[in-house]
Design a protein around this motif. Structure first.
Motif, PDB file in Angstrom:
ATOM      1  N   LEU A  33      42.569 -56.147 -31.384  1.00 48.44           N
ATOM      2  CA  LEU A  33      42.774 -57.113 -32.466  1.00 48.44           C
ATOM      3  C   LEU A  33      41.447 -57.540 -33.090  1.00 48.44           C
ATOM      4  N   ASP A  34      40.427 -57.707 -32.254  1.00 47.37           N
ATOM      5  CA  ASP A  34      39.100 -58.030 -32.774  1.00 47.37           C
ATOM      6  C   ASP A  34      38.575 -56.875 -33.632  1.00 47.37           C
ATOM      7  N   ALA A  35      38.880 -55.643 -33.209  1.00 49.07           N
ATOM      8  CA  ALA A  35      38.446 -54.467 -33.968  1.00 49.07           C
ATOM      9  C   ALA A  35      39.085 -54.451 -35.351  1.00 49.07           C
ATOM     10  N   GLU A  36      40.366 -54.779 -35.423  1.00 44.73           N
ATOM     11  CA  GLU A  36      41.040 -54.821 -36.722  1.00 44.73           C
ATOM     12  C   GLU A  36      40.414 -55.873 -37.625  1.00 44.73           C
ATOM     13  N   ASP A  37      40.123 -57.044 -37.071  1.00 41.75           N
ATOM     14  CA  ASP A  37      39.480 -58.106 -37.857  1.00 41.75           C
ATOM     15  C   ASP A  37      38.098 -57.666 -38.327  1.00 41.75           C
ATOM     16  N   LEU A  38      37.337 -57.069 -37.418  1.00 43.88           N
ATOM     17  CA  LEU A  38      35.991 -56.624 -37.751  1.00 43.88           C
ATOM     18  C   LEU A  38      36.030 -55.582 -38.869  1.00 43.88           C
ATOM     19  N   LEU A  39      36.916 -54.607 -38.746  1.00 43.95           N
ATOM     20  CA  LEU A  39      37.016 -53.571 -39.774  1.00 43.95           C
ATOM     21  C   LEU A  39      37.455 -54.165 -41.106  1.00 43.95           C
ATOM     22  N   GLN A  40      38.408 -55.070 -41.075  1.00 42.41           N
ATOM     23  CA  GLN A  40      38.876 -55.683 -42.317  1.00 42.41           C
ATOM     24  C   GLN A  40      37.732 -56.437 -43.009  1.00 42.41           C
ATOM     25  N   ASN A  41      36.941 -57.177 -42.252  1.00 44.53           N
ATOM     26  CA  ASN A  41      35.800 -57.888 -42.828  1.00 44.53           C
ATOM     27  C   ASN A  41      34.782 -56.913 -43.418  1.00 44.53           C
ATOM     28  N   ALA A  42      34.515 -55.825 -42.688  1.00 46.33           N
ATOM     29  CA  ALA A  42      33.550 -54.833 -43.176  1.00 46.33           C
ATOM     30  C   ALA A  42      34.075 -54.130 -44.433  1.00 46.33           C
ATOM     31  N   LEU A  43      35.366 -53.837 -44.470  1.00 48.58           N
ATOM     32  CA  LEU A  43      35.935 -53.196 -45.652  1.00 48.58           C
ATOM     33  C   LEU A  43      35.935 -54.142 -46.848  1.00 48.58           C
ATOM     34  N   THR A  44      36.098 -55.424 -46.604  1.00 52.62           N
ATOM     35  CA  THR A  44      36.017 -56.401 -47.690  1.00 52.62           C
ATOM     36  C   THR A  44      34.614 -56.390 -48.293  1.00 52.62           C
ATOM     37  N   LYS A  45      33.599 -56.399 -47.437  1.00 52.46           N
ATOM     38  CA  LYS A  45      32.216 -56.343 -47.926  1.00 52.46           C
ATOM     39  C   LYS A  45      31.968 -55.033 -48.674  1.00 52.46           C
ATOM     40  N   THR A  46      32.520 -53.933 -48.160  1.00 57.73           N
ATOM     41  CA  THR A  46      32.348 -52.638 -48.813  1.00 57.73           C
ATOM     42  C   THR A  46      33.007 -52.636 -50.183  1.00 57.73           C
ATOM     43  N   TYR A  47      34.197 -53.187 -50.286  1.00 56.86           N
ATOM     44  CA  TYR A  47      34.895 -53.234 -51.572  1.00 56.86           C
ATOM     45  C   TYR A  47      34.098 -54.040 -52.595  1.00 56.86           C
ATOM     46  N   LEU A  48      33.539 -55.155 -52.149  1.00 61.52           N
ATOM     47  CA  LEU A  48      32.754 -55.988 -53.064  1.00 61.52           C
ATOM     48  C   LEU A  48      31.483 -55.275 -53.537  1.00 61.52           C
ATOM     49  N   ALA A  49      30.959 -54.373 -52.708  1.00 59.08           N
ATOM     50  CA  ALA A  49      29.744 -53.634 -53.063  1.00 59.08           C
ATOM     51  C   ALA A  49      30.043 -52.236 -53.600  1.00 59.08           C
ATOM     52  N   TRP A  50      31.300 -51.905 -53.779  1.00 57.19           N
ATOM     53  CA  TRP A  50      31.740 -50.553 -54.117  1.00 57.19           C
ATOM     54  C   TRP A  50      30.975 -49.968 -55.311  1.00 57.19           C
ATOM     55  N   ASP A  51      30.801 -50.723 -56.360  1.00 50.87           N
ATOM     56  CA  ASP A  51      30.138 -50.221 -57.563  1.00 50.87           C
ATOM     57  C   ASP A  51      28.648 -49.989 -57.351  1.00 50.87           C
ATOM     58  N   ARG A  52      28.056 -50.651 -56.364  1.00 53.64           N
ATOM     59  CA  ARG A  52      26.627 -50.488 -56.093  1.00 53.64           C
ATOM     60  C   ARG A  52      26.335 -49.326 -55.155  1.00 53.64           C
ATOM     61  N   ASP A  60      30.634 -44.241 -44.884  1.00 51.54           N
ATOM     62  CA  ASP A  60      30.878 -44.509 -43.459  1.00 51.54           C
ATOM     63  C   ASP A  60      29.706 -45.277 -42.859  1.00 51.54           C
ATOM     64  N   GLY A  61      28.491 -44.868 -43.194  1.00 53.65           N
ATOM     65  CA  GLY A  61      27.309 -45.568 -42.695  1.00 53.65           C
ATOM     66  C   GLY A  61      27.257 -47.008 -43.183  1.00 53.65           C
ATOM     67  N   TYR A  62      27.640 -47.221 -44.435  1.00 47.97           N
ATOM     68  CA  TYR A  62      27.651 -48.575 -44.984  1.00 47.97           C
ATOM     69  C   TYR A  62      28.651 -49.445 -44.227  1.00 47.97           C
ATOM     70  N   VAL A  63      29.850 -48.909 -43.996  1.00 56.29           N
ATOM     71  CA  VAL A  63      30.891 -49.688 -43.300  1.00 56.29           C
ATOM     72  C   VAL A  63      30.487 -49.942 -41.855  1.00 56.29           C
ATOM     73  N   ARG A  64      29.962 -48.918 -41.169  1.00 63.34           N
ATOM     74  CA  ARG A  64      29.529 -49.104 -39.773  1.00 63.34           C
ATOM     75  C   ARG A  64      28.418 -50.137 -39.687  1.00 63.34           C
ATOM     76  N   ARG A  65      27.471 -50.072 -40.616  1.00 64.69           N
ATOM     77  CA  ARG A  65      26.382 -51.048 -40.629  1.00 64.69           C
ATOM     78  C   ARG A  65      26.938 -52.455 -40.848  1.00 64.69           C
ATOM     79  N   ALA A  66      27.890 -52.576 -41.767  1.00 65.42           N
ATOM     80  CA  ALA A  66      28.514 -53.880 -42.016  1.00 65.42           C
ATOM     81  C   ALA A  66      29.206 -54.376 -40.740  1.00 65.42           C
ATOM     82  N   MET A  67      29.906 -53.476 -40.028  1.00 61.77           N
ATOM     83  CA  MET A  67      30.588 -53.884 -38.792  1.00 61.77           C
ATOM     84  C   MET A  67      29.587 -54.376 -37.752  1.00 61.77           C
TER      85      MET A  67
END
Length: 165
Positions: A33-52, A60-67
């Protein structure tokens, strides 16, 4: 409701890479459950930075780094969850368990018992195949600390799995 190309591209990325990223998140947190929360938070950050993010191969590296960054922030905010005790807990060894059991399951259990920084270093080194300098940058620690942390974590894993050398 019409979606933009950005949303479609992001949605397709999550569909394609979500399971692998969730496994990495689970290795970092040790709890589904913590993993799902962590991934969701990282994907949110990735979506906000998507255009950059110009290099889509680096997603994958960006999302892993965010996690990793989010997980480290959570460590720092977390209060002490372990308290000293006058009595030592009963020790159980892997040798006493059914050795013919699933090795992967035993390794998962041993990883779950590691402190979070050790678990993160092991996951980044052996699951994500990062170099020691990359791990040091990701975790914000020195290369020497990475080496000693990985060494101590491997010793704990060997001990937990009954592989003393």
């Amino acid at each position: 409701m019409q979606t933009t190309g950005r949303e479609d591209e992001f949605r397709e990325y999550v569909r394609a890479r979500g399971p692998a990223l969730l496994r990495a998140a689970h290795q970092l947190t040790g709890h589904p459950l913590d993993a799902e929360d962590l991934l969701q938070n990282a994907l949110t950050k990735t979506y906000l930075a998507w255009d950059r993010i110009e290099d889509r191969g680096a997603l994958d590296g960006y999302v892993r780094r965010a996690m990793v960054n989010i997980n480290i922030s959570q460590w720092r905010r977390r209060k002490l969850e372990e308290y000293p005790s006058d009595e030592l807990p009963e020790v159980t060894t892997v040798a006493a368990q059914d050795v013919a059991g699933d090795v992967h399951e035993l390794l998962e259990q041993a990883l779950d018992e590691l402190p979070e920084r050790m678990r993160a270093a092991i996951v980044l080194r052996y699951y994500e195949d990062m170099t020691e300098p990359e791990i040091a940058r990701t975790l914000g620690i020195s290369v020497g600390t990475v080496k000693s942390t990985v060494s101590r974590a491997m010793a704990k894993l060997r001990s937990a799995l009954g592989l003393q050398t």
